[in-house]
Design a protein around this motif. Structure first.
Motif, short mmCIF file in Angstrom:
data_model
loop_
_atom_site.label_atom_id
_atom_site.label_comp_id
_atom_site.label_asym_id
_atom_site.label_seq_id
_atom_site.Cartn_x
_atom_site.Cartn_y
_atom_site.Cartn_z
N ALA A 37 67.94 41.74 2.71
CA ALA A 37 69.32 41.66 3.20
C ALA A 37 70.32 41.80 2.06
CB ALA A 37 69.54 40.33 3.93
N ARG A 38 69.87 41.53 0.84
CA ARG A 38 70.74 41.63 -0.33
C ARG A 38 70.40 42.84 -1.20
NH1 ARG A 38 70.40 37.19 1.90
NH2 ARG A 38 71.99 35.59 1.82
N GLY A 39 69.56 43.74 -0.65
CA GLY A 39 69.22 44.97 -1.37
C GLY A 39 68.30 44.76 -2.56
N GLU A 40 67.50 43.69 -2.52
CA GLU A 40 66.59 43.39 -3.62
C GLU A 40 65.15 43.46 -3.16
OE1 GLU A 40 68.06 40.12 -6.56
OE2 GLU A 40 68.51 39.40 -4.54
N SER A 41 64.26 43.67 -4.11
CA SER A 41 62.84 43.52 -3.82
C SER A 41 62.52 42.02 -3.86
CB SER A 41 62.00 44.24 -4.88
OG SER A 41 62.16 43.61 -6.14
N VAL A 42 61.38 41.64 -3.32
CA VAL A 42 60.97 40.25 -3.38
C VAL A 42 60.82 39.83 -4.84
CG1 VAL A 42 59.08 38.64 -2.86
CG2 VAL A 42 59.86 40.24 -1.11
N ASN A 43 60.20 40.67 -5.64
CA ASN A 43 60.02 40.37 -7.06
C ASN A 43 61.37 40.21 -7.76
OD1 ASN A 43 58.03 40.18 -9.34
ND2 ASN A 43 59.32 41.85 -10.10
N GLY A 44 62.29 41.12 -7.51
CA GLY A 44 63.61 41.03 -8.13
C GLY A 44 64.34 39.77 -7.72
N PHE A 45 64.27 39.43 -6.43
CA PHE A 45 64.92 38.23 -5.93
C PHE A 45 64.34 36.97 -6.59
CE2 PHE A 45 64.48 34.73 -2.79
CZ PHE A 45 65.76 34.22 -2.92
N ILE A 46 63.02 36.87 -6.64
CA ILE A 46 62.39 35.69 -7.22
C ILE A 46 62.73 35.58 -8.70
CG2 ILE A 46 60.17 34.62 -7.82
CD1 ILE A 46 59.13 35.69 -5.08
N ASN A 47 62.68 36.70 -9.42
CA ASN A 47 63.04 36.67 -10.84
C ASN A 47 64.48 36.22 -11.04
OD1 ASN A 47 60.96 37.54 -12.83
ND2 ASN A 47 60.73 39.20 -11.37
N ARG A 48 65.40 36.74 -10.22
CA ARG A 48 66.81 36.36 -10.33
C ARG A 48 66.99 34.88 -10.02
NH1 ARG A 48 70.79 35.77 -6.75
NH2 ARG A 48 69.71 36.82 -5.05
N ALA A 49 66.34 34.40 -8.95
CA ALA A 49 66.48 33.00 -8.55
C ALA A 49 65.96 32.07 -9.65
CB ALA A 49 65.73 32.76 -7.25
N VAL A 50 64.82 32.39 -10.22
CA VAL A 50 64.26 31.56 -11.28
C VAL A 50 65.19 31.55 -12.49
CG1 VAL A 50 62.37 31.40 -12.95
CG2 VAL A 50 61.86 31.79 -10.54
N LYS A 51 65.68 32.74 -12.87
CA LYS A 51 66.57 32.84 -14.03
C LYS A 51 67.84 32.03 -13.81
CE LYS A 51 69.08 36.13 -16.86
NZ LYS A 51 69.56 37.50 -17.01
N GLU A 52 68.44 32.13 -12.62
CA GLU A 52 69.68 31.41 -12.33
C GLU A 52 69.48 29.90 -12.37
OE1 GLU A 52 71.42 32.88 -8.70
OE2 GLU A 52 71.77 34.86 -9.55
N VAL A 53 68.38 29.42 -11.81
CA VAL A 53 68.12 27.98 -11.81
C VAL A 53 67.87 27.49 -13.23
CG1 VAL A 53 66.49 26.18 -11.09
CG2 VAL A 53 67.31 27.86 -9.43
N MET A 54 67.10 28.25 -14.00
CA MET A 54 66.83 27.85 -15.38
C MET A 54 68.11 27.81 -16.21
SD MET A 54 63.21 29.79 -16.10
CE MET A 54 63.20 29.40 -17.83
N GLU A 55 68.99 28.80 -16.04
CA GLU A 55 70.26 28.81 -16.76
C GLU A 55 71.11 27.61 -16.37
OE1 GLU A 55 71.86 32.68 -15.91
OE2 GLU A 55 70.69 33.65 -17.49
N LYS A 56 71.17 27.33 -15.07
CA LYS A 56 71.96 26.20 -14.57
C LYS A 56 71.43 24.88 -15.13
CE LYS A 56 73.25 23.86 -10.31
NZ LYS A 56 72.98 23.77 -8.86
N GLU A 57 70.12 24.71 -15.08
CA GLU A 57 69.53 23.45 -15.52
C GLU A 57 69.55 23.30 -17.04
OE1 GLU A 57 65.68 23.13 -13.65
OE2 GLU A 57 66.58 22.74 -11.69
N ASN A 58 69.60 24.41 -17.77
CA ASN A 58 69.66 24.36 -19.22
C ASN A 58 71.09 24.37 -19.74
OD1 ASN A 58 66.86 24.31 -19.60
ND2 ASN A 58 66.70 26.51 -19.58
N GLY A 59 72.05 24.49 -18.83
CA GLY A 59 73.46 24.49 -19.22
C GLY A 59 73.90 25.75 -19.90
N ASP A 60 73.21 26.87 -19.65
CA ASP A 60 73.60 28.15 -20.26
C ASP A 60 74.78 28.78 -19.55
OD1 ASP A 60 71.48 27.76 -21.95
OD2 ASP A 60 70.16 29.18 -20.96
#
Length: 60
Positions: A37-60
Motif C-alpha cells: 500500500a506504500r509502494g514498498e517491498s516487504v524487505n524494504g518495509f521491514i528494513n525501514r521500520a527497524v532503522k526508524e525504531v533504532m534511530e528513535k530509541e538511540n536518539g539519532d
C-alpha cells in the motif's frame, strides 16, 4: 565462467546478512499488504521500520 545464479549468490554472501523472521499466522499477509500500500517491498518495509525504531530509541 560463473553463471548468473552463482554470481548472485557470491555477491549476496559478500554484501548482505540474512535474517529469518518468524511472525504469527496471518501477520505475513498483513505486513505484505501494508508494504504494498506504500509502494514498498516487504524487505524494504521491514528494513525501514527497524532503522526508524533504532534511530528513535538511540536518539539519532
Amino acid at each position: 565462467m560463473a553463471g548468473k545464479t552463482e554470481y548472485k549468490n557470491n555477491w549476496q554472501k559478500e554484501n548482505v546478512d540474512r535474517i529469518n523472521l518468524i511472525v504469527p499466522k496471518g501477520q505475513k499477509d498483513a505486513i505484505k499488504a501494508h508494504a504494498e500500500a506504500r509502494g514498498e517491498s516487504v524487505n524494504g518495509f521491514i528494513n525501514r521500520a527497524v532503522k526508524e525504531v533504532m534511530e528513535k530509541e538511540n536518539g539519532d
